[in-house]
Enzyme design. Structure first.
Site, PDB file in Angstrom:
ATOM      1  N   SER A 245      35.113  26.776  58.905  1.00 52.03           N
ATOM      2  CA  SER A 245      33.826  26.966  58.239  1.00 52.03           C
ATOM      3  C   SER A 245      32.721  27.192  59.282  1.00 52.03           C
ATOM      4  O   SER A 245      32.860  28.048  60.139  1.00 52.03           O
ATOM      5  CB  SER A 245      33.535  25.751  57.349  1.00 52.03           C
TER       6      SER A 245
ATOM      7  N   ASP B 111      36.865  28.742  51.858  1.00 54.58           N
ATOM      8  CA  ASP B 111      36.509  27.842  52.953  1.00 54.58           C
ATOM      9  C   ASP B 111      37.722  27.099  53.511  1.00 54.58           C
ATOM     10  O   ASP B 111      38.492  26.489  52.769  1.00 54.58           O
ATOM     11  CB  ASP B 111      35.471  26.833  52.459  1.00 54.58           C
TER      12      ASP B 111
END
Length: 519
Positions: free
Chosen positions: A36, A242
């Site tokens: 991320s 993610d």
């Protein structure tokens, strides 16, 4: 050193503080990985940006201004979400604390609307009932579609990032796409990025070996695609979200490289939110659920081969606090740098040197005792500190040592059951054995066949002394062994007692220092 950066949205800003501390120590970055927002930091560092170029506390310049030169619409960090994307994210962030109330109000509103539709049908107002019902369905579909497709788009950001990487890495090749295969070569560190591949239902590790042709900007965009916040990203017909869903702190990603180089260290930089413990109930658990899912697996992610350390840094920032001021951003970075510097000094420099010096001193002490008692001027003594790895309960690691040059059992992981060091650890008593060792200490089990091959071939004796701090439990075991025969008489008993007394006295003098390092 291999460095892994945890994801954390806006909280990942404090990674820059850790970078400043590492750069000040002159660390050689062999590889960087991240998830991320941590993937973005890893990428920028791997491509050659320094911490000051990412955010300079003196002139307040940042990488955002560099992106703004490429895409004029990017003036602040919040603009990475797109023109209208940030406002939707801001509304979502504002509504999150009131989510239970919003859900209750929404359910009541839907129920009342359905009751009204039923009443209108009963009164014969069919067209009006149909219109109201259709409006309700359209509103629900719009809300659900907006949430599922993401509040913001990452395409403009990823395009700007791709150009930024090209300008830094290949300034003479305009239009070149920087790909994963461009790292780990030509003096650049290895880069690895984690995302969740929903198409395959597996974790995706973008790396120079596995996915050399994937554009780095796309890999970063996939890794930051937090559900609801960003749209899912499609790469090679696979839908990605993610990486925090599957592995928010990818310290494990360099296991192979560190197996090949046992001297290499992995530093996993973890983000801790400085908030008080919340009291949860059946209605307000959603926020804790999301946080636990993204950040609750840090211990598992640190189960890496070889030497690994976790650097925990705290921040008061929230996951989506991308609209913070520059002054506050600088304060967070400098605070993180101060904390990281203190911890790095202790873990990566002071602690290893203290243990190594203790091993060297102990070896000199034992050499002197043996020479005085037996007139052996070269007893071939080795000394090691056996201590458990983080999270391990059935083994000890010969983590610090001296005299192991040319031996295969340096830094070896040994079982507690079936070893002299393990016996000293379990009983809390010093233990002395002459070679050949008795079967209970000879690692005879099939699973130890490789360890048996690595053991010292000229071993003549071994002495293990458990060390405690105060009245506490055993903290580590000092393992001493020699490659010269000892006479089997009362002289040896006196000599071993003398060594044990001197070693415990020496480590007792260092008790406060060891306690401070452990804390």
């Amino acid at each position: 050193m291999f460095v892994a950066f945890a994801g954390g949205g806006a909280k990942a800003l404090i990674h820059l503080g850790a970078l400043r501390a590492l750069e000040a120590k002159g660390v050689d970055f062999r590889g960087l990985s991240g998830t991320s927002a941590g993937a973005l930091v890893a990428t920028l560092k791997a491509s050659g940006f320094s911490a000051d170029e990412l955010l300079n506390p003196l002139d307040k310049s940042s990488v955002i201004s560099r992106l703004g030169e490429i895409r004029p619409s990017i003036k602040q960090a919040k603009h990475l979400f797109g023109r209208w994307g940030w406002w939707k994210v801001w509304l979502f962030r504002t509504a999150m604390p009131m989510l239970p109330t919003i859900l209750c109000v929404s359910l009541v509103s839907v129920a009342l609307t359905l009751i009204l539709v039923g009443a209108l049908l009963a009164w014969g107002r069919i067209y009006l009932a149909a219109a109201i019902f259709a409006a309700l369905i359209i509103c629900l579909c719009c809300v659900v579609t907006s949430l599922l497709s993401g509040l913001a788009r990452s395409r403009e950001f990823s395009e700007a990032l791709g150009i930024l990487l090209q300008q830094r890495m290949f300034p003479s090749e305009p239009g070149r796409v920087v790909r994963m295969g461009d790292f780990g070569r030509d003096g650049r560190p290895i880069l690895k990025i984690v995302s969740a591949n929903l198409t395959t239902g597996k974790m995706e590790l973008f790396s120079p070996e596995r996915t050399p042709n994937v554009p780095v900007a796309d890999a970063v965009a996939a890794s930051i695609s937090l559900p609801i916040i960003f749209e899912p990203l499609i790469i090679d017909d696979n839908l990605h979200m993610d990486g925090g869903i599957v592995s928010n702190l990818p310290a494990w990603s360099f296991d192979e490289e560190r197996e090949l180089d046992p001297d290499a260290i992995t530093l996993a930089i973890e983000i801790q939110t400085a908030t008080e413990r919340r009291i949860l109930n059946r209605l307000n658990w959603l926020g804790a659920f999301i946080k636990t899912g993204l950040f609750g697996s840090s211990e598992l992610n640190l189960r890496a081969a070889g030497q690994a350390e976790r650097l925990e840094l705290s921040t008061s920032l929230n996951l989506l606090e991308f609209d913070l001021s520059v002054d506050r951003a600088i304060k967070e970075v400098l605070d993180a740098e101060t904390a990281a510097t203190a911890k790095l000094d202790k873990w990566l420099f002071q602690t290893p040197e203290t243990y190594a010096e203790a091993c060297r001193f102990t070896k000199g002490l034992v050499d002197d005792v043996i020479e005085a008692a037996l007139d052996q001027r070269n007893p071939k003594v080795r000394v090691a500190i056996a201590i458990p790895d983080v999270g391990h309960t059935r083994s000890l690691r010969l983590r610090y040592s001296t005299g192991y040059e040319g031996h295969h059992d340096e830094r070896m992981l040994i079982p507690i059951d079936g070893t002299v060091a393990g016996q000293a650890w379990k009983t809390g008593d010093s233990w002395f054995e002459l070679a050949p060792l008795s079967p209970e200490f000879s690692l005879t089990a099939p699973e130890h066949r490789l360890r048996r091959k690595a053991l010292r071939s000229d071993l003549k004796w071994v002495l293990c002394i458990p060390i405690s701090i105060g009245d506490g439990p055993v903290r580590f075991v000092v393992q001493i062994d020699g490659g010269r025969d000892l006479p089997e008489d009362e002289t040896v008993g006196t000599m071993i007692t003398s060594i044990e007394t001197d070693v415990k006295e020496f480590f007792g003098m260092l008790a406060d220092r060891f306690k401070e390092m452990e804390e």
